[in-house]
Scaffold this motif. Structure first.
Motif, PDB file in Angstrom:
ATOM      1  N   ASN A   1      -6.296  -9.918  -4.744  1.00 44.28           N
ATOM      2  CA  ASN A   1      -6.747  -9.264  -3.670  1.00 44.28           C
ATOM      3  C   ASN A   1      -8.319  -9.438  -3.292  1.00 44.28           C
ATOM      4  OD1 ASN A   1      -4.527  -7.553  -4.269  1.00 44.28           O
ATOM      5  ND2 ASN A   1      -5.712  -5.965  -4.956  1.00 44.28           N
TER       6      ASN A   1
ATOM      7  N   GLN B   1      -3.405  -8.234  -1.594  1.00 45.57           N
ATOM      8  CA  GLN B   1      -3.693  -7.381  -0.543  1.00 45.57           C
ATOM      9  C   GLN B   1      -4.969  -7.787  -0.136  1.00 45.57           C
ATOM     10  OE1 GLN B   1      -1.900  -3.268  -0.972  1.00 45.57           O
ATOM     11  NE2 GLN B   1      -2.919  -3.902  -2.900  1.00 45.57           N
TER      12      GLN B   1
ATOM     13  N   LYS C   1      -1.481  -9.231   2.120  1.00 47.05           N
ATOM     14  CA  LYS C   1      -1.296  -8.160   3.062  1.00 47.05           C
ATOM     15  C   LYS C   1      -2.294  -7.662   3.583  1.00 47.05           C
ATOM     16  CE  LYS C   1       1.442  -3.692   3.838  1.00 47.05           C
ATOM     17  NZ  LYS C   1       2.039  -2.902   3.366  1.00 47.05           N
TER      18      LYS C   1
END
Length: 421
Positions: free
Chosen positions: A321, A289, A183
């Motif tokens: 991430n 993320q 995301k």
């Protein structure tokens, strides 16, 4: 010995941009840590924003792609000969000059506009079946009619379950591969504005005064993060963030009462919202993320820039991430080399890893295989990483300050009476 920080992962993300805004021809391979540096207006933010766009799942389901590009203030960059392509390990997606998107799997199973229409038609058909099934289910008022209604209810429940499974398979087979693995979290340079307006951002949004969508979204995210992060030590600034009675404060040594955030230095105001939001998001381990940060060094002294970079690498590269930054600061590049070299020394001499960690925090080490750095200039990009050394090339670092150094050398020659050629 403890395991070295993040191990190599197969991100395999590549962005190709041609004739889009200031970018004429650029190919970028994104790694766990990716850095863009270059002159103002060279295209650093354009590449960072495009990375955010392609990590935004909305572009794969909404037809008005120009609205999403407008959120990033790059909707007018598309030209008749523009080409945008983003590839992951499983999917390649591209925009044409009309902002239409098409995608293909690695096996070249292409999904074009006709395929998208087929999917919508199938979903509509399934939706109609769901509604018909629900409407045919018996009312609770008729449960006393022996067990006939219960049988009907059971049959319809099974039908609904099968339809839901059908929808899930349809999305998985045709859309599921579009989803990026992470995301996107975009943190704009305009974040310095947030500390000044505090909670007034909601009124500004209501009044529609024309603020950037990016800054409004960041303001909203920061506001939400304060509900879970009421205190945060900011070690590299020797300060502490406090959220008390709906206000933001900074506690500093040798002062009894904390300062309101809006009363602090510009560097503190720039970095605090960023830190609080990332700390909040860092507690979310459900989905990877992608942190994309514009100019993290804004208004910070060089040593503070180094401390911030340590913190960002530690927080933004946990798990799966990844971190992408744009910067104007040669100090950031120099410190990145330190983080890269610390990893290499510990890898080559495991028995000295603890000693290395005393010099450079272990959590901030960067594996050279997971690092990319690009000079963005003159419409293109040049990698600054020396693949053999696993470091940013000295020529790249020297080039950033070369003009000033050359001028200083020439002044020395003049002072000694040596004519310049």
């Amino acid at each position: 010995m403890k395991q070295l920080p993040f191990q190599p992962t197969a991100m395999n993300e590549q962005l190709i941009v041609k004739n889009f805004g200031p970018i004429k021809d650029a190919t970028v391979d994104f790694k766990r840590v990716t850095v863009f540096i270059g002159p103002t207006g060279g295209g650093k933010s354009t590449l960072a924003k495009l990375a955010a766009v392609f990590h935004d799942e909305r572009i794969y389901f909404e037809s008005k792609l120009s609205e999403i590009l407008r959120n990033y203030s790059i909707n007018n960059y598309m030209q008749n000969n523009s080409y945008l392509q983003f590839s992951t390990a499983t999917i390649t997606s591209l925009f044409d000059s009309n902002l239409k998107i098409s995608s293909r799997k690695r096996d070249d199973a292409r999904i074009n506009s006709e395929g998208e229409e087929d999917i919508r038609r199938d979903l509509k058909s399934i939706g109609e079946k769901v509604l018909n099934t629900i409407n045919s289910m018996p009312s609770q008022n008729y449960k006393d009619l022996n067990n006939i209604d219960e049988v009907i209810l059971q049959e319809n429940e099974n039908t609904l379950y099968n339809l839901i499974t059908e929808v899930r398979n349809l999305l998985k087979n045709n859309h599921g591969h579009h989803f990026t693995s992470s995301k996107q979290i975009y943190i704009p340079a305009e974040r310095t504005f947030i500390s000044s307006i505090e909670y007034s951002w909601a009124g500004l949004l209501k009044d529609n005064i024309g603020l950037s969508i990016l800054i409004l979204e960041f303001a909203n995210s920061f506001s939400l993060s304060r509900k879970t992060v009421s205190e945060l030590d900011i070690h590299f600034l020797n300060a502490k963030y406090l959220h008390l009675n709906g206000r933001d404060f900074i506690e500093i040594p040798n002062r009894k009462e904390p300062l309101m955030l809006l009363e602090t230095s510009s560097g503190m105001q720039s970095v605090t919202p960023l830190l609080v939001l990332i700390e909040h998001l860092n507690r979310n381990t459900e989905q990877a993320q992608s942190f994309i940060i514009e100019e993290p060094e804004l208004n910070l002294y060089p040593t503070a820039q180094q401390g911030l970079l340590n913190w960002l690498v530690e927080k933004c590269t946990k798990g799966e991430n990844d971190l992408t930054i744009t910067t104007h600061s040669p100090y950031i590049l120099s410190h990145l080399n330190l983080l890269l070299y610390a990893y290499q020394v510990a890898e080559q001499h495991p028995e000295r890893a603890d000693e290395v960690a005393e010099l450079v925090p272990r959590e901030s080490w960067i594996n050279p295989k997971e690092f990319a750095c690009y000079q963005v200039e003159n419409g293109g990009v040049i990698s600054l990483v020396n693949e053999d050394l696993g470091l940013i090339d000295d020529n790249g670092l020297d080039g950033l300050s070369g003009d000033a150094a050359d001028a200083f050398d020439n002044l020395i020659r003049l002072s000694k009476g040596v004519a310049l050629k």
